[in-house]
Design an enzyme around this catalytic site. Sequence first.
Site, mmCIF file in Angstrom:
data_model
loop_
_atom_site.group_PDB
_atom_site.id
_atom_site.type_symbol
_atom_site.label_atom_id
_atom_site.label_comp_id
_atom_site.label_asym_id
_atom_site.label_seq_id
_atom_site.Cartn_x
_atom_site.Cartn_y
_atom_site.Cartn_z
ATOM 1 C CB VAL A 13 102.789 53.187 10.669
ATOM 2 C CG1 VAL A 13 101.905 52.347 11.554
ATOM 3 C CG2 VAL A 13 103.025 52.511 9.353
ATOM 4 C CB VAL A 75 96.306 61.114 18.043
ATOM 5 C CG1 VAL A 75 96.770 62.213 17.106
ATOM 6 C CG2 VAL A 75 94.937 61.441 18.615
ATOM 7 C CB ALA A 77 92.258 55.104 21.381
ATOM 8 C CB SER A 129 89.714 46.965 10.162
ATOM 9 O OG SER A 129 90.422 45.736 10.164
ATOM 10 N N GLY A 130 92.564 47.114 8.784
ATOM 11 C CA GLY A 130 93.347 46.658 7.653
ATOM 12 C C GLY A 130 94.837 46.832 7.890
ATOM 13 C CE LYS A 184 89.230 48.177 13.539
ATOM 14 N NZ LYS A 184 90.104 48.459 14.594
ATOM 15 C CG HIS A 187 86.601 44.051 12.310
ATOM 16 N ND1 HIS A 187 87.879 44.145 12.842
ATOM 17 C CD2 HIS A 187 86.763 43.618 11.032
ATOM 18 C CE1 HIS A 187 88.758 43.783 11.926
ATOM 19 N NE2 HIS A 187 88.108 43.457 10.824
ATOM 20 C CG ASN A 188 89.336 45.161 16.354
ATOM 21 O OD1 ASN A 188 88.975 45.366 15.194
ATOM 22 N ND2 ASN A 188 90.338 45.801 16.910
ATOM 23 C CD GLU A 191 91.780 41.337 14.073
ATOM 24 O OE1 GLU A 191 91.165 42.271 13.514
ATOM 25 O OE2 GLU A 191 92.883 41.497 14.613
ATOM 26 C CE1 TYR A 192 91.416 41.029 20.059
ATOM 27 C CE2 TYR A 192 91.881 39.585 21.909
ATOM 28 C CZ TYR A 192 92.012 40.803 21.281
ATOM 29 O OH TYR A 192 92.747 41.784 21.892
ATOM 30 N NE ARG A 288 94.334 37.041 20.981
ATOM 31 C CZ ARG A 288 94.456 38.067 20.140
ATOM 32 N NH1 ARG A 288 95.084 39.171 20.505
ATOM 33 N NH2 ARG A 288 93.957 37.990 18.923
ATOM 34 N NE ARG A 450 68.073 34.013 40.121
ATOM 35 C CZ ARG A 450 67.091 34.794 39.687
ATOM 36 N NH1 ARG A 450 66.112 34.265 38.975
ATOM 37 N NH2 ARG A 450 67.076 36.072 39.969
ATOM 38 C CG HIS A 456 65.943 35.539 43.789
ATOM 39 N ND1 HIS A 456 66.119 36.855 44.123
ATOM 40 C CD2 HIS A 456 67.010 34.875 44.299
ATOM 41 C CE1 HIS A 456 67.260 36.991 44.804
ATOM 42 N NE2 HIS A 456 67.812 35.791 44.920
HETATM 43 P P1 2AM Z 1 103.942 62.120 18.382
HETATM 44 O O1 2AM Z 1 104.628 61.733 17.108
HETATM 45 O O2 2AM Z 1 104.186 63.555 18.740
HETATM 46 O O3 2AM Z 1 104.221 61.166 19.519
HETATM 47 C C1 2AM Z 1 100.456 57.798 17.640
HETATM 48 O O4 2AM Z 1 101.007 57.759 18.921
HETATM 49 C C2 2AM Z 1 100.283 59.223 17.188
HETATM 50 O O5 2AM Z 1 99.524 59.956 18.142
HETATM 51 C C3 2AM Z 1 101.586 59.985 17.002
HETATM 52 O O6 2AM Z 1 101.462 60.744 15.834
HETATM 53 C C4 2AM Z 1 101.651 60.842 18.256
HETATM 54 O O7 2AM Z 1 102.367 62.041 18.088
HETATM 55 C C5 2AM Z 1 100.197 61.162 18.449
HETATM 56 N N1 2AM Z 1 99.889 61.559 19.816
HETATM 57 C C6 2AM Z 1 99.884 60.773 20.919
HETATM 58 N N2 2AM Z 1 99.509 61.479 21.999
HETATM 59 C C7 2AM Z 1 99.252 62.744 21.569
HETATM 60 C C8 2AM Z 1 98.807 63.940 22.211
HETATM 61 N N3 2AM Z 1 98.536 63.958 23.527
HETATM 62 N N4 2AM Z 1 98.673 65.039 21.439
HETATM 63 C C9 2AM Z 1 98.944 65.003 20.132
HETATM 64 N N5 2AM Z 1 99.340 63.910 19.460
HETATM 65 C C10 2AM Z 1 99.500 62.784 20.169
#
Ligand code: 2AM
Length: 487
Positions: A13, A75, A77, A129-130, A184, A187-188, A191-192, A288, A450, A456
């Site tokens: 997305v 893709v 992380a 972010s957003g 970033k 930032h996160n 955000e928490y 959390r 200490r 120490h």
């Molecule tokens: P996909 O649609 O083929 O699963 C978020 O998961 C995005 O990262 C998706 O577009 C996903 O592709 C992609 N993605 C996750 N792992 C990947 C990988 N090992 N190689 C290429 N794209 C990857």
Amino acid sequence: MTSADIGLIGLAVMGQNLVLNMDDHGYTVAVYNRTTARTVEFLDGPARGKRVMGTRTVDELVAALKPPRRIMLMVKAGGAVDAIIEQLIPLLDAGDIIIDGGNSYFEDSVRRTRRLGERGLRFIGTGISGGEEGARHGPSIMPGGDPAAWPHVKGILQAIAAKVADGTPCCDWVGPGGAGHYTKMVHNGIEYGDMQVIAEAYHLMRAGLGMSHPEMASTFRRWGDGLLDSYLVDITADILDHTDERGEPTLEAILDAAGQKGTGKWTVIDSLHLGYPMTLVAEAVYARVVSALHDQRIEAAGVLGPGSQPSKATRHGWGDDFVDAIHDALYASKIVSYAQGFMLLGAAGREHGWDLDYGRIAQLWREGCIIRAAFLDDITAAFTRRPGLPSLLLDGFFVDAVRRADPGWRRVVNAAVRAGIPVPAYSSALAFYDAYRSERLPANLVQAQRDYFGAHTYERLDRPRGEFFHTDWTGTGGGATSGSYQA
Ligand code: 2AM
């Protein structure tokens, strides 16, 4: 055909929305996704009629790009980013640029900048972010990595970024190596903290004051027109107003066990590594964690008795102006949280040799991202007055603000403790504030302990820093010390 301005890999997305955003600004985007069906769906759906070129392989994507090639990765992380980078390396030419827009850990961006740099390629690790909405219409973008890449991506990234009222983009070069993803991450973390200080206000209003949902919604709405003008306060008012099909508040049907994806935790872990306090964010992460122990909490409520007793009738005798005190507790805690966040950025900048512009970072967060708030203008102003400001709590504006909020803040923490309503963010922020402005803390005793049990050593108030002393506390110890070290 080599006609696309930029390539984008990963059509989940965020990736899709960034492509559409780039198209809005006149850029032609070549796209690739590991699963081709997703590419086809995108081209036949949201991207129909747009300047979007679908490709079925990484080779095709690379071949479609103008030099120097710019390829943005959206893709998951972690390993996926490295896997795609390794696929791209043999296909790229010197000077080509890979931009990782995922939520990568900053150390990975440091490593990737170095690895690609050694091959004549340029890497940018950028925080974005957003959420979906931001990606589509203007996110906050925090790029770092190889500074030589910046002039080649500045135009496109600033075009798609959110803008502050005067048109300044919420995207600017943050710094080398992992500076973008670090920013970033902070930032996160913030955000928490922002979410927790709002959640504590809601808890006090509901369990302490017995306020109705419309009352709470209108209170947050009023606050959102003042000092607390922010996206998270606005959406909280919307959430409190929302009712389900039976006319009941939707919020009250939601299981009170919070999830997390890890960036808050990373922030706290790094603050521990650097030896800087991120106490409010730490409490927000732990809040959390505690909420997620749902079954144990139910059992404990039975065994120990519940912590808080809603008392609609008496409202704990808190008085009509208690809501204003909650406002002040929230505002002061938020100031502490941002003070801590910018102190951490300062420590990280010094540690990694990033020359961070704190006032500009506050403006990157002014629009587009989750923590966007009018308050960030006050932070920029503070860093404009004194660019090397060690802490926001030393700036005149914030000194006045916390002084004004102080009585309400203490009143709320005091009342919450008496009523058994947990306010970990408000109370830990207050503890930090009181410690930070203490000329003397009891750490002399810690040092003595200490030295007593571990030799120490300690420094003395009446001697220059750097001279270390050891006392034979019992009269039976030897003269050897363990040397001194910083934790
Ligand atoms: P996909 O649609 O083929 O699963 C978020 O998961 C995005 O990262 C998706 O577009 C996903 O592709 C992609 N993605 C996750 N792992 C990947 C990988 N090992 N190689 C290429 N794209 C990857």
